[in-house]
Each structure stands twice: as structure tokens, then as C-alpha cells.
Design a protein around this motif. Structure first.
Motif, PDB file in Angstrom:
ATOM      1  N   THR A   1     -46.219  51.765 -32.876  1.00 11.91           N
ATOM      2  CA  THR A   1     -45.109  50.816 -32.789  1.00 11.91           C
ATOM      3  C   THR A   1     -44.016  51.263 -31.819  1.00 11.91           C
ATOM      4  O   THR A   1     -43.001  50.574 -31.697  1.00 11.91           O
ATOM      5  N   VAL A   2     -44.213  52.407 -31.144  1.00 11.04           N
ATOM      6  CA  VAL A   2     -43.154  52.950 -30.292  1.00 11.04           C
ATOM      7  C   VAL A   2     -42.766  51.951 -29.205  1.00 11.04           C
ATOM      8  O   VAL A   2     -41.586  51.632 -29.013  1.00 11.04           O
ATOM      9  N   VAL A   3     -43.756  51.435 -28.483  1.00 10.42           N
ATOM     10  CA  VAL A   3     -43.478  50.534 -27.368  1.00 10.42           C
ATOM     11  C   VAL A   3     -42.939  49.201 -27.866  1.00 10.42           C
ATOM     12  O   VAL A   3     -41.950  48.669 -27.339  1.00 10.42           O
ATOM     13  N   ILE A   4     -43.574  48.636 -28.890  1.00 12.27           N
ATOM     14  CA  ILE A   4     -43.163  47.320 -29.393  1.00 12.27           C
ATOM     15  C   ILE A   4     -41.749  47.370 -29.960  1.00 12.27           C
ATOM     16  O   ILE A   4     -40.953  46.442 -29.760  1.00 12.27           O
ATOM     17  N   GLU A   5     -41.416  48.442 -30.657  1.00 13.14           N
ATOM     18  CA  GLU A   5     -40.063  48.552 -31.195  1.00 13.14           C
ATOM     19  C   GLU A   5     -39.029  48.703 -30.081  1.00 13.14           C
ATOM     20  O   GLU A   5     -37.882  48.286 -30.240  1.00 13.14           O
ATOM     21  N   GLN A   6     -39.432  49.279 -28.965  1.00 15.10           N
ATOM     22  CA  GLN A   6     -38.522  49.346 -27.819  1.00 15.10           C
ATOM     23  C   GLN A   6     -38.318  47.957 -27.206  1.00 15.10           C
ATOM     24  O   GLN A   6     -37.205  47.602 -26.824  1.00 15.10           O
TER      25      GLN A   6
ATOM     26  N   VAL B   1     -47.288  39.850 -34.212  1.00 18.07           N
ATOM     27  CA  VAL B   1     -48.289  39.117 -33.430  1.00 18.07           C
ATOM     28  C   VAL B   1     -48.680  39.909 -32.187  1.00 18.07           C
ATOM     29  O   VAL B   1     -49.857  39.998 -31.829  1.00 18.07           O
ATOM     30  N   ALA B   2     -47.685  40.497 -31.516  1.00 22.79           N
ATOM     31  CA  ALA B   2     -47.975  41.296 -30.323  1.00 22.79           C
ATOM     32  C   ALA B   2     -48.846  42.500 -30.657  1.00 22.79           C
ATOM     33  O   ALA B   2     -49.746  42.858 -29.892  1.00 22.79           O
ATOM     34  N   LEU B   3     -48.605  43.129 -31.809  1.00 24.54           N
ATOM     35  CA  LEU B   3     -49.429  44.272 -32.225  1.00 24.54           C
ATOM     36  C   LEU B   3     -50.812  43.834 -32.687  1.00 24.54           C
ATOM     37  O   LEU B   3     -51.808  44.519 -32.438  1.00 24.54           O
ATOM     38  N   ALA B   4     -50.885  42.688 -33.373  1.00 26.51           N
ATOM     39  CA  ALA B   4     -52.140  42.262 -33.986  1.00 26.51           C
ATOM     40  C   ALA B   4     -53.123  41.690 -32.981  1.00 26.51           C
ATOM     41  O   ALA B   4     -54.333  41.671 -33.252  1.00 26.51           O
ATOM     42  N   ALA B   5     -52.657  41.214 -31.841  1.00 25.35           N
ATOM     43  CA  ALA B   5     -53.548  40.525 -30.897  1.00 25.35           C
ATOM     44  C   ALA B   5     -54.691  41.426 -30.444  1.00 25.35           C
ATOM     45  O   ALA B   5     -55.868  41.058 -30.528  1.00 25.35           O
ATOM     46  N   VAL B   6     -54.355  42.614 -29.971  1.00 27.02           N
ATOM     47  CA  VAL B   6     -55.396  43.540 -29.488  1.00 27.02           C
ATOM     48  C   VAL B   6     -56.264  44.014 -30.646  1.00 27.02           C
ATOM     49  O   VAL B   6     -57.499  44.083 -30.535  1.00 27.02           O
TER      50      VAL B   6
ATOM     51  N   PRO C   1     -52.269  43.757 -22.449  1.00 25.57           N
ATOM     52  CA  PRO C   1     -51.466  44.823 -23.063  1.00 25.57           C
ATOM     53  C   PRO C   1     -50.487  44.253 -24.080  1.00 25.57           C
ATOM     54  O   PRO C   1     -49.945  43.159 -23.890  1.00 25.57           O
ATOM     55  N   SER C   2     -50.266  44.978 -25.157  1.00 26.30           N
ATOM     56  CA  SER C   2     -49.405  44.476 -26.225  1.00 26.30           C
ATOM     57  C   SER C   2     -47.961  44.298 -25.765  1.00 26.30           C
ATOM     58  O   SER C   2     -47.294  43.339 -26.171  1.00 26.30           O
ATOM     59  N   PHE C   3     -47.455  45.203 -24.915  1.00 22.31           N
ATOM     60  CA  PHE C   3     -46.070  45.073 -24.474  1.00 22.31           C
ATOM     61  C   PHE C   3     -45.891  43.852 -23.563  1.00 22.31           C
ATOM     62  O   PHE C   3     -44.848  43.194 -23.588  1.00 22.31           O
ATOM     63  N   TRP C   4     -46.929  43.525 -22.753  1.00 27.25           N
ATOM     64  CA  TRP C   4     -46.852  42.357 -21.881  1.00 27.25           C
ATOM     65  C   TRP C   4     -46.899  41.080 -22.711  1.00 27.25           C
ATOM     66  O   TRP C   4     -46.165  40.125 -22.449  1.00 27.25           O
ATOM     67  N   LEU C   5     -47.755  41.061 -23.733  1.00 24.29           N
ATOM     68  CA  LEU C   5     -47.803  39.920 -24.635  1.00 24.29           C
ATOM     69  C   LEU C   5     -46.475  39.764 -25.376  1.00 24.29           C
ATOM     70  O   LEU C   5     -46.011  38.642 -25.611  1.00 24.29           O
ATOM     71  N   ALA C   6     -45.861  40.888 -25.744  1.00 27.62           N
ATOM     72  CA  ALA C   6     -44.564  40.835 -26.421  1.00 27.62           C
ATOM     73  C   ALA C   6     -43.512  40.170 -25.546  1.00 27.62           C
ATOM     74  O   ALA C   6     -42.709  39.352 -26.022  1.00 27.62           O
ATOM     75  N   ILE C   7     -43.509  40.489 -24.255  1.00 24.49           N
ATOM     76  CA  ILE C   7     -42.549  39.877 -23.330  1.00 24.49           C
ATOM     77  C   ILE C   7     -42.806  38.375 -23.213  1.00 24.49           C
ATOM     78  O   ILE C   7     -41.869  37.558 -23.200  1.00 24.49           O
ATOM     79  N   LEU C   8     -44.087  37.983 -23.143  1.00 24.75           N
ATOM     80  CA  LEU C   8     -44.416  36.557 -23.075  1.00 24.75           C
ATOM     81  C   LEU C   8     -43.981  35.822 -24.339  1.00 24.75           C
ATOM     82  O   LEU C   8     -43.476  34.694 -24.273  1.00 24.75           O
ATOM     83  N   LEU C   9     -44.172  36.447 -25.490  1.00 23.23           N
ATOM     84  CA  LEU C   9     -43.751  35.827 -26.751  1.00 23.23           C
ATOM     85  C   LEU C   9     -42.231  35.646 -26.794  1.00 23.23           C
ATOM     86  O   LEU C   9     -41.733  34.621 -27.291  1.00 23.23           O
TER      87      LEU C   9
END
Length: 320
Positions: free
Chosen positions: A258-263, A190-195, A143-151
Motif C-alpha cells: 500500500t506504500v505507493v497507493i497511500e502516497q 479498486v486501484a489495488l484490487a485491479a491487478v 500499473p496500480s498507481f497509474w490506474l489510481a490517477i485515472l480513477l
């Protein structure tokens, strides 16, 4: 070409009209009194009635719909009840973050996906192909939000190469600049582009493999053209037709997704704006933002249809 363009324009306008009616109707059907929610349970009936009159809620729904559409056609937008600012101003401010984020994520997506997809197709049924497909499957599963947290944990907390969130602005007067701005958007991109890169890489690989089985490719190879030259000169252009559709849809998704990633990264973009508007029951902002996102999707699909004629010469012959 003129008739083709006219048909596409009429389809675009009809889609926008239908979407606007649907968005307005859905928001009208939401339960509860908007004025009551804004003022709270302790509000008096007189104050509720005054706010309803200010928001125009006392008018018939059809009249309010016509006023909403007419305002946008005249270049006027509704006023946000939360910010007391025209929604067009709010959206324009937040697009300065969301659009660059979507463009940067799309650039990373296309670059990674084409490199992976073409490389896998060129080494079909060998270990590079298996490695790329395994990596893309992993990208689809994360999931993009989980990858965002890892980044954030790796690059912001441990290595401290990037900030964990926030946006400094595009100008030095705001305390930022173009490089600090790009740096703040890099991890979210990067988090958005991965998936999206994982999805697009599979499309590129499948499309390239399909074109490589065509007769004209065998003819080019029989004439002495190398495998690499055939791939870059003949295969890729013909393989771009189905891939272009996916790219268009992905770009529209990146803008609206971008709603989740921007949060997660606390970015002041469209996603955060609509999230706060929903929480505050600011229907004017919600309605205009959703309509903008729908319009972006429709316009991107319209542009993709026009690019088909440039990429695929068979479409030119068919229309002629």
C-alpha cells in the motif's frame, strides 16, 4: 493434527527469528551516521554523541538486537526519533487505515476474480472465456498507481463522486464516520484490487478447468447431475486448494503493497508512515514496520496451511 500444528508453529517462530535478524543486520549496514543525519551537518560532536547515547547507538549491535526483541516480548517498543512516540502507538494508529484498505481490496479481488474465473472456465474456448482472459491481461498490464490517477481524474475531478485524497476518520468526532471512511478507501481499494483480481482470475480459471477434467466430475455428470450443480458442489471446493495459496499471498501483498497507493491518495496508513520514516532516517519505525509486515506474511501463510485441512479432505486422510 496436533503434530502438524506444532510443526507449523515451530516453522513460524524460526522464520520470524531469522527475519528479525536479517532486518536488523541490513539496517545496521546502512552507510552514514544516524545521529548525524538527524541533527544535520551543523551539529557539534557533543550533540551527536549525546543523541547516539539517547538512541543506544553506542552499545554493541548484538546487545541492541537483544534489547529490540526483548522489548517487543515485554510489550514495549522503541521510541520514534521523528515523532517522539512509541512505534507501537504509531503503527496501531496507521493500521486503522491500512488494514481496512487491504481487507476491502481483498474482498473486491476475490469477488471479481471468482466471478470472472468461474465464468471463463464454464465457457471454455468460447467468446466469454476470450473476453475474460483479455480483460485480465489488460489488468496485469496496467500499473496500480497509474490506474489510481485515472480513477482520481474520473471519479474525483470530473464526476466529483469521491474525494481526491485524504481520510476523514472512522468516528464523527474526527469529522468522518464509517461510511465516509469506506468511501475514502473505495478508490484506493479498486486501484489495488485491479491487478490482483486479474492474477487471481487466471488461477481460478486454470484450477477449475483442471478439476473439471477429473474422473469424479465425469462420474457426477454421468449420474445425471447438471453442469452447474457439478461445478458448484464438487469442482469449486477441490479447485480452492491452489487458489487459497494465491489468496493468502495476495492479502499479505496488499498489506505491504500500500506504500505507493497511500502516497497517491494521501492516506495516513502504514505505507505513508514507512515512507516518511525512510525520508527522516527514523530507523526504529522502519525496523518495526518491516518486521510487522514480514510477520503478517508469515502468519497469513500459517493460516492458509491450517485451512488446507478444512478445504481438502485428502490432507486429513494423509495425516491420519
Amino acid at each position: 493434527m496436533g503434530l502438524f500444528l506444532l510443526k507449523r508453529l515451530l516453522t513460524l517462530l524460526a522464520t520470524l527469528v531469522a527475519a528479525s535478524a536479517l532486518i536488523f543486520s541490513v539496517l545496521e549496514l546502512l552507510p552514514g551516521n544516524v545521529a548525524q543525519v538527524i541533527l544535520g551537518d551543523s551539529a557539534t560532536p557533543e550533540s551527536i554523541a549525546a543523541l547516539e547515547a539517547k538512541l543506544g547507538l553506542h552499545r554493541p549491535a548484538l546487545e541492541r538486537y537483544a534489547s529490540w526483541i526483548g522489548g517487543w516480548l515485554r510489550g514495549e517498543s522503541a521510541v520514534s526519533t521523528s515523532y517522539d512516540t512509541p512505534t507501537a502507538t504509531l503503527i496501531a494508529e496507521r493500521l486503522q487505515v491500512t488494514l481496512p484498505l487491504a481487507v476491502l481490496a481483498m474482498m473486491l479481488t476475490v469477488a471479481c476474480a471468482f466471478a470472472m474465473g468461474v465464468y471463463a472456465a464454464a465457457h471454455h474456448r468460447r467468446w466469454p472465456d476470450v473476453a475474460v482472459m483479455t480483460l485480465s491481461q489488460l489488468g496485469l498490464a496496467v500499473p496500480s498507481f497509474w490506474l489510481a490517477i485515472l480513477l482520481i481524474l474520473l471519479f474525483a475531478v470530473k464526476l466529483q463522486w469521491f474525494s481526491a485524497g485524504g481520510f476523514p476518520g472512522w468516528t464523527e468526532a474526527e469529522g468522518g464516520g464509517w461510511w465516509p471512511g469506506i468511501k475514502a478507501l473505495l478508490l484506493p481499494a479498486v486501484a489495488l484490487a485491479a491487478v490482483q483480481a486479474a492474477v487471481l482470475a487466471r488461477w481460478v480459471r486454470s484450477s477449475v478447468l483442471e478439476v473439471m477434467r477429473e474422473d469424479f466430475v465425469r462420474t457426477a455428470r454421468a449420474k445425471g447431475l447438471s453442469r452447474r450443480a457439478t461445478l458448484w458442489r464438487h469442482v469449486l471446493r477441490n479447485a480452492m486448494v491452489p487458489v487459497l495459496t494465491v489468496i493468502g499471498l495476495q492479502f499479505a501483498f496488499l498489506i505491504s503493497g500500500t506504500v505507493v497507493i497511500e502516497q497517491v491518495f494521501v492516506l495516513p496508513g502504514i505505507g505513508r508512515l514507512v515512507f516518511q520514516a525512510v525520508a527522516n532516517r527514523d530507523l526504529a519505525v522502519v525496523r518495526d514496520v518491516v518486521m510487522l509486515l514480514v510477520a503478517m506474511v508469515v502468519v497469513v501463510n500459517f493460516i492458509v496451511d491450517l485451512l488446507y485441512a478444512v478445504i481438502d479432505p485428502r490432507l486429513k486422510v494423509a495425516r491420519t
